[in-house]
Design a protein around this motif. Structure first.
Motif, mmCIF file in Angstrom:
data_model
loop_
_atom_site.group_PDB
_atom_site.id
_atom_site.type_symbol
_atom_site.label_atom_id
_atom_site.label_comp_id
_atom_site.label_asym_id
_atom_site.label_seq_id
_atom_site.Cartn_x
_atom_site.Cartn_y
_atom_site.Cartn_z
ATOM 1 N N ASP A 184 0.843 -1.197 0.000
ATOM 2 C CA ASP A 184 0.000 0.000 0.000
ATOM 3 C C ASP A 184 0.882 1.252 0.000
ATOM 4 O O ASP A 184 1.624 1.472 0.969
ATOM 5 C CB ASP A 184 -0.883 -0.053 1.269
ATOM 6 N N PRO A 185 0.825 2.066 -1.070
ATOM 7 C CA PRO A 185 1.654 3.282 -1.077
ATOM 8 C C PRO A 185 1.132 4.361 -0.138
ATOM 9 O O PRO A 185 1.773 5.405 0.019
ATOM 10 C CB PRO A 185 1.556 3.755 -2.541
ATOM 11 N N GLY A 186 -0.009 4.138 0.500
ATOM 12 C CA GLY A 186 -0.600 5.179 1.346
ATOM 13 C C GLY A 186 -1.162 6.289 0.477
ATOM 14 O O GLY A 186 -1.387 6.111 -0.724
ATOM 15 N N THR A 187 -1.385 7.453 1.075
ATOM 16 C CA THR A 187 -1.878 8.592 0.298
ATOM 17 C C THR A 187 -0.695 9.501 -0.051
ATOM 18 O O THR A 187 0.376 9.416 0.561
ATOM 19 C CB THR A 187 -2.907 9.403 1.105
ATOM 20 N N TYR A 188 -0.913 10.394 -1.017
ATOM 21 C CA TYR A 188 0.138 11.366 -1.342
ATOM 22 C C TYR A 188 0.493 12.197 -0.104
ATOM 23 O O TYR A 188 1.669 12.457 0.174
ATOM 24 C CB TYR A 188 -0.315 12.281 -2.484
ATOM 25 N N VAL A 189 -0.544 12.602 0.646
ATOM 26 C CA VAL A 189 -0.288 13.402 1.848
ATOM 27 C C VAL A 189 0.584 12.622 2.838
ATOM 28 O O VAL A 189 1.543 13.168 3.414
ATOM 29 C CB VAL A 189 -1.636 13.854 2.474
ATOM 30 N N GLU A 190 0.297 11.341 3.004
ATOM 31 C CA GLU A 190 1.120 10.539 3.922
ATOM 32 C C GLU A 190 2.555 10.424 3.435
ATOM 33 O O GLU A 190 3.512 10.484 4.223
ATOM 34 C CB GLU A 190 0.509 9.139 4.095
ATOM 35 N N GLN A 191 2.723 10.236 2.127
ATOM 36 C CA GLN A 191 4.097 10.157 1.588
ATOM 37 C C GLN A 191 4.833 11.490 1.766
ATOM 38 O O GLN A 191 6.022 11.510 2.079
ATOM 39 C CB GLN A 191 4.081 9.744 0.106
ATOM 40 N N GLU A 222 -4.234 24.333 -7.730
ATOM 41 C CA GLU A 222 -3.738 25.158 -6.617
ATOM 42 C C GLU A 222 -4.140 24.543 -5.272
ATOM 43 O O GLU A 222 -3.318 24.444 -4.358
ATOM 44 C CB GLU A 222 -4.283 26.587 -6.739
ATOM 45 N N ASP A 223 -5.392 24.130 -5.163
ATOM 46 C CA ASP A 223 -5.848 23.541 -3.895
ATOM 47 C C ASP A 223 -5.094 22.254 -3.580
ATOM 48 O O ASP A 223 -4.721 21.995 -2.426
ATOM 49 C CB ASP A 223 -7.356 23.273 -3.935
ATOM 50 N N VAL A 224 -4.886 21.436 -4.609
ATOM 51 C CA VAL A 224 -4.172 20.175 -4.392
ATOM 52 C C VAL A 224 -2.732 20.457 -3.936
ATOM 53 O O VAL A 224 -2.243 19.878 -2.959
ATOM 54 C CB VAL A 224 -4.195 19.319 -5.680
ATOM 55 N N TYR A 225 -2.073 21.387 -4.611
ATOM 56 C CA TYR A 225 -0.692 21.706 -4.208
ATOM 57 C C TYR A 225 -0.648 22.352 -2.814
ATOM 58 O O TYR A 225 0.308 22.155 -2.061
ATOM 59 C CB TYR A 225 -0.006 22.588 -5.259
ATOM 60 N N ARG A 226 -1.686 23.115 -2.456
ATOM 61 C CA ARG A 226 -1.722 23.695 -1.099
ATOM 62 C C ARG A 226 -1.766 22.597 -0.039
ATOM 63 O O ARG A 226 -1.098 22.665 0.988
ATOM 64 C CB ARG A 226 -2.939 24.607 -0.940
ATOM 65 N N GLU A 227 -2.595 21.608 -0.324
ATOM 66 C CA GLU A 227 -2.725 20.487 0.628
ATOM 67 C C GLU A 227 -1.389 19.735 0.745
ATOM 68 O O GLU A 227 -0.965 19.347 1.836
ATOM 69 C CB GLU A 227 -3.839 19.557 0.112
ATOM 70 N N LEU A 228 -0.740 19.536 -0.390
ATOM 71 C CA LEU A 228 0.548 18.839 -0.384
ATOM 72 C C LEU A 228 1.609 19.665 0.337
ATOM 73 O O LEU A 228 2.453 19.135 1.080
ATOM 74 C CB LEU A 228 0.990 18.541 -1.821
ATOM 75 N N LYS A 229 1.540 20.972 0.131
ATOM 76 C CA LYS A 229 2.498 21.872 0.794
ATOM 77 C C LYS A 229 2.307 21.813 2.304
ATOM 78 O O LYS A 229 3.282 21.766 3.072
ATOM 79 C CB LYS A 229 2.294 23.298 0.273
ATOM 80 N N ALA A 230 1.056 21.804 2.723
ATOM 81 C CA ALA A 230 0.781 21.727 4.164
ATOM 82 C C ALA A 230 1.330 20.425 4.747
ATOM 83 O O ALA A 230 1.670 20.354 5.928
ATOM 84 C CB ALA A 230 -0.724 21.835 4.411
ATOM 85 N N ALA A 231 1.436 19.395 3.897
ATOM 86 C CA ALA A 231 1.960 18.100 4.365
ATOM 87 C C ALA A 231 3.484 18.012 4.249
ATOM 88 O O ALA A 231 4.066 16.971 4.571
ATOM 89 C CB ALA A 231 1.304 16.975 3.574
ATOM 90 N N GLY A 232 4.135 19.076 3.745
ATOM 91 C CA GLY A 232 5.596 19.077 3.739
ATOM 92 C C GLY A 232 6.265 19.297 2.390
ATOM 93 O O GLY A 232 7.489 19.391 2.314
ATOM 94 N N LEU A 233 5.472 19.385 1.321
ATOM 95 C CA LEU A 233 6.082 19.603 -0.005
ATOM 96 C C LEU A 233 6.676 21.013 -0.089
ATOM 97 O O LEU A 233 6.042 21.976 0.350
ATOM 98 C CB LEU A 233 4.999 19.427 -1.090
ATOM 99 N N SER A 234 7.890 21.127 -0.675
ATOM 100 C CA SER A 234 8.541 22.439 -0.767
ATOM 101 C C SER A 234 8.633 22.980 -2.188
ATOM 102 O O SER A 234 8.686 24.187 -2.390
ATOM 103 C CB SER A 234 9.970 22.365 -0.220
ATOM 104 N N SER A 235 8.733 22.097 -3.188
ATOM 105 C CA SER A 235 8.801 22.559 -4.581
ATOM 106 C C SER A 235 8.394 21.400 -5.483
ATOM 107 O O SER A 235 8.394 20.247 -5.050
ATOM 108 C CB SER A 235 10.211 23.051 -4.945
ATOM 109 N N ALA A 236 8.058 21.722 -6.731
ATOM 110 C CA ALA A 236 7.545 20.686 -7.639
ATOM 111 C C ALA A 236 8.425 20.553 -8.879
ATOM 112 O O ALA A 236 8.807 21.561 -9.482
ATOM 113 C CB ALA A 236 6.116 21.018 -8.056
#
Ligand SMILES: C[S@@+](CC[C@H](N)C(=O)[O-])C[C@H]1O[C@@H](n2cnc3c(N)ncnc32)[C@H](O)[C@@H]1O
Ligand SMILES: Nc1c(NC[C@H](O)[C@H](O)[C@H](O)CO)[nH]c(=O)[nH]c1=O
Ligand SMILES: N[C@@H](Cc1ccc(O)cc1)C(=O)O
Ligand code: SF4
Length: 464
Positions: A184-191, A222-236
Motif C-alpha cells: 500500500d503506497p498510502g496517500t500522497y499526503v502521507e508520503q 492550486e488547492d491540491v498543491y496547497r494540501e501537499l504543501k501543508a503536508a511538507g512539499l517544498s517545490s515541484a
C-alpha cells in the motif's frame, strides 16, 4: 504505425510543424549575441544551425555555443552549482503507458493475485521515511521523488471516498483500493509527511502526479498543491513536460495530460507558493521546431509566474523503450543536438536563470562540455536512480562532492554547493578537501559516500 520503418521522423509522422522559417541564421545569431528576445523562428535557425543548410554546420554550431556560453557568464557568472540530494521514488506502478518510458510497470503486476515476476517496487510511507532518515545522515538536504501513477494512490482519505463512489472506479478514474495490491503506497499526503522529515526540502509531485492526485474531482491544482504543501512539499519538479506540442504528445504519450493541463498544473503549484522546475525530454520523434515551440511555452509560463528556478534538458535514453523496440526511433539525440539544445535553451529562455546539465543523461565528459555551452548547474548527488537506468542508461547513480569538485575544477570553474531554490550558496575551496555538504540540517562537511559508479550502473557505495 508500429510497423513503420525507422526513417526520418518528419516523413514517418507527417507533422504539421517542421523546421522551416523565413529568418536567416545570421540574423538570428546577431539577435542572440545582442541579447534581443528571440522568436520561435530565430530559435529554429539556431537549433538547426540554419535551415538553409542540411545537417549541422560545425562552424555555425560553435558560434551558437559561444554566444550561449557568453550569455551564461553575463546572467549567472562562472559558478557551477550542485545540490546534495537523494532520489526516493515511491512506486513504478503506472498505467499511463508513455512510449518513451521503461521506469513503469503496468499496475496489475502489483496486485496480490498476480503470479508473474516483475522488477518494479512500491514503498509504504514508513519505508520512504526510513530511507530519507538514513540519507539525512549523509548530509543530503533535498529529497526528490517522482513516481508512477499507482491506482491506489489518492491525495487523502476524502479523495479516496470520492473515487470509491464511482460505479467502476478502475475503468473510470484508474482507482483500485490498496487491498488489491501487495504493498500500500498510502496517500500522497502521507508520503509527503513521511519524506519531509528532519528539515529535508521535498521536491516532488510533477503536474502529472498532481493530476492523479485530483482525478475524478473538480479540485483545482492550486488547492491540491496547497494540501501537499501543508503536508511538507517544498517545490515541484516540472517533468511530464516531454515536448509541449500536441502532435508530438499524441505519438509519445497519448495517455498523459496535454500541454495546457501541464501549464495549468505548474501555475497551480506556483499559486500555492511553491517553486517549480521545468524540463524538456527531447531526442526522439520530435524535430527542432517542436523543441523551440516547447521553449516558447516555458518562457511564456515564466513571464506569467516567475516561479521556475531551473530548466533541465533531459536527453532521451532510448535502449529499453517501446519507442525504440517498435522502430519508431533509431536512437537518441546526437552530441551536436545535445549541445545545441543546451545552448538554445540558454539563449531563448532569457527569464530562467539556471540551465542544468544532467550527468545522468549525458555522462561525465559530455555533461562537463555542456557547462561551456550555456549550462551553469550540475544537478545533484541523487544517491539512487531508476528512470535512466531502467531505460538502459549506464552513467551510474551517484556523484560525491569530491567527484563534483574535481570535475568542475578541471574546467576552471568555481564549484558551488547550492540549496534547491538556489537562494543559499557556498563556494567550495578545491584545495581544502575532502569535501562534503554543509547546507543541510545534518551536514557538517563530512564526505557523503565514496566511489564512482559511472559506467557500472551499480549501486555500490562504500562509506568514506
Ligand atoms: C518517469 S516520470 C515519473 C513521474 C511521473 N510519472 C511523470 O510522468 O511526471 C519522470 C520523467 O522521466 C523522464 N523520462 C522517462 N523515461 C525517460 C527516458 N527513456 N529518457 C529520458 N527521460 C525519461 C520523462 O521526462 C518523465 O516525465
Ligand atoms: N537532470 C536530472 C535530475 N535533476 C534534478 C536535480 O537532481 C535536482 O533535484 C533539482 O535540480 C532540484 O534541486 N534528476 C535526476 O534524477 N535525473 C536527471 O537526469
Ligand atoms: N527525474 C527526472 C529528472 C528531474 C527531476 C526533478 C527535476 O526538478 C528535474 C528533472 C529524470 O531522471 O528524468
Ligand atoms: S513517464 Fe510517468 S506517467 Fe509516463 S509511463 Fe512513465 S511513470 Fe508513467
Amino acid at each position: 504505425m508500429t510497423d513503420a520503418p525507422a526513417t526520418d521522423s518528419d516523413d514517418q509522422f507527417d507533422f504539421e510543424h517542421t523546421p522551416e522559417t523565413d529568418q536567416s541564421f545570421e540574423n538570428a545569431l546577431a539577435k542572440a549575441r545582442d541579447g534581443d528576445r528571440l522568436t520561435v523562428a530565430d530559435g529554429i535557425e539556431l537549433m538547426t544551425t540554419g535551415t538553409d543548410v542540411s545537417g549541422i554546420d560545425p562552424v555555425r554550431k560553435e558560434k551558437v555555443l559561444e554566444a550561449a556560453d557568453r550569455r551564461r557568464a553575463e546572467m549567472v557568472g562562472d559558478d557551477v552549482t550542485f545540490v546534495a540530494n537523494l532520489n526516493n521514488n515511491v512506486t513504478t506502478a503506472c498505467n499511463t503507458g508513455c512510449l518513451f518510458c521503461n521506469f513503469k510497470n503496468t499496475a496489475h503486476q502489483f496486485e496480490s493475485d498476480y503470479e508473474g515476476e516483475h522488477t518494479g517496487f512500491t514503498k509504504t510511507p514508513a519505508e520512504s521515511r526510513e530511507i530519507v532518515e538514513d540519507a539525512l545522515e549523509t548530509g543530503i538536504y533535498e529529497v526528490t521523488s517522482v513516481s508512477g501513477l499507482h491506482p491506489a494512490f489518492v491525495l487523502n482519505e476524502e479523495h479516496r471516498e470520492i473515487l470509491e463512489r464511482y460505479d467502476d472506479p478502475y475503468a473510470e478514474v484508474d482507482y483500485k483500493p490498496p487491498e488489491a495490491y501487495d504493498t500500500d503506497p498510502g496517500t500522497y499526503v502521507e508520503q509527503m509527511r513521511a519524506m519531509s522529515v528532519g528539515g529535508a526540502h521535498l521536491h516532488s509531485m510533477t503536474p502529472e502526479e498532481a493530476y492523479h492526485a485530483r482525478r475524478g474531482t473538480d479540485w483545482s491544482y492550486e488547492d491540491v498543491y496547497r494540501e501537499l504543501k501543508a503536508a511538507g512539499l517544498s517545490s515541484a519538479p516540472g517533468t511530464a513536460a516531454e515536448i509541449l506540442v500536441p502532435e508530438v504528445r499524441e505519438v509519445i504519450c497519448p495517455g498523459k495530460i496535454g500541454t495546457d493541463e501541464w501549464v495549468e498544473g505548474m501555475e497551480g503549484a506556483v499559486a500555492a507558493g511553491l517553486d517549480v522546475t521545468a524540463t524538456i525530454m527531447y531526442g526522439h520523434v520530435e524535430n527542432e521546431a517542436h523543441r523551440v515551440m516547447h521553449l516558447k511555452v516555458i518562457r511564456d509560463l515564466q513571464d506569467r509566474t516567475g516561479g521556475i528556478t531551473e530548466f533541465v534538458p533531459l536527453s532521451f535514453v532510448h535502449q529499453n523503450t517501446p519507442l525504440y523496440d517498435r522502430g519508431l526511433v533509431t536512437g537518441g539525440a546526437s552530441d551536436d543536438e545535445d549541445e545545441l539544445m543546451i545552448a538554445v535553451s540558454r539563449l531563448f529562455l532569457d527569464n530562467v536563470e539556471n540551465i542544468q546539465s544532467s550527468w545522468v543523461k549525458f555522462g561525465n565528459a559530455k555533461s562537463l562540455k555542456l557547462l561551456n555551452c550555456g549550462a551553469n548547474d550540475f544537478m545533484g548527488t541523487i544517491l539512487s536512480e531508476e528512470i535512466t537506468k531502467r531505460a538502459g542508461g549506464g552513467y551510474g547513480e551517484y556523484r560525491s562532492f569530491d567527484d563534483y569538485v574535481e570535475m568542475v575544477s578541471a574546467i576552471g570553474r568555481p564549484p558551488v554547493e547550492r540549496s534547491t531554490d538556489y537562494r543559499e550558496r557556498r563556494r567550495i575551496d578545491p584545495d581544502d578537501g575532502p569535501h562534503g555538504p554543509m547546507l543541510g540540517p545534518r551536514a557538517d562537511g563530512t564526505p557523503m559516500l565514496s566511489g564512482r559508479t559511472e559506467g557500472t550502473g551499480s549501486t555500490a557505495r562504500a562509506d568514506d
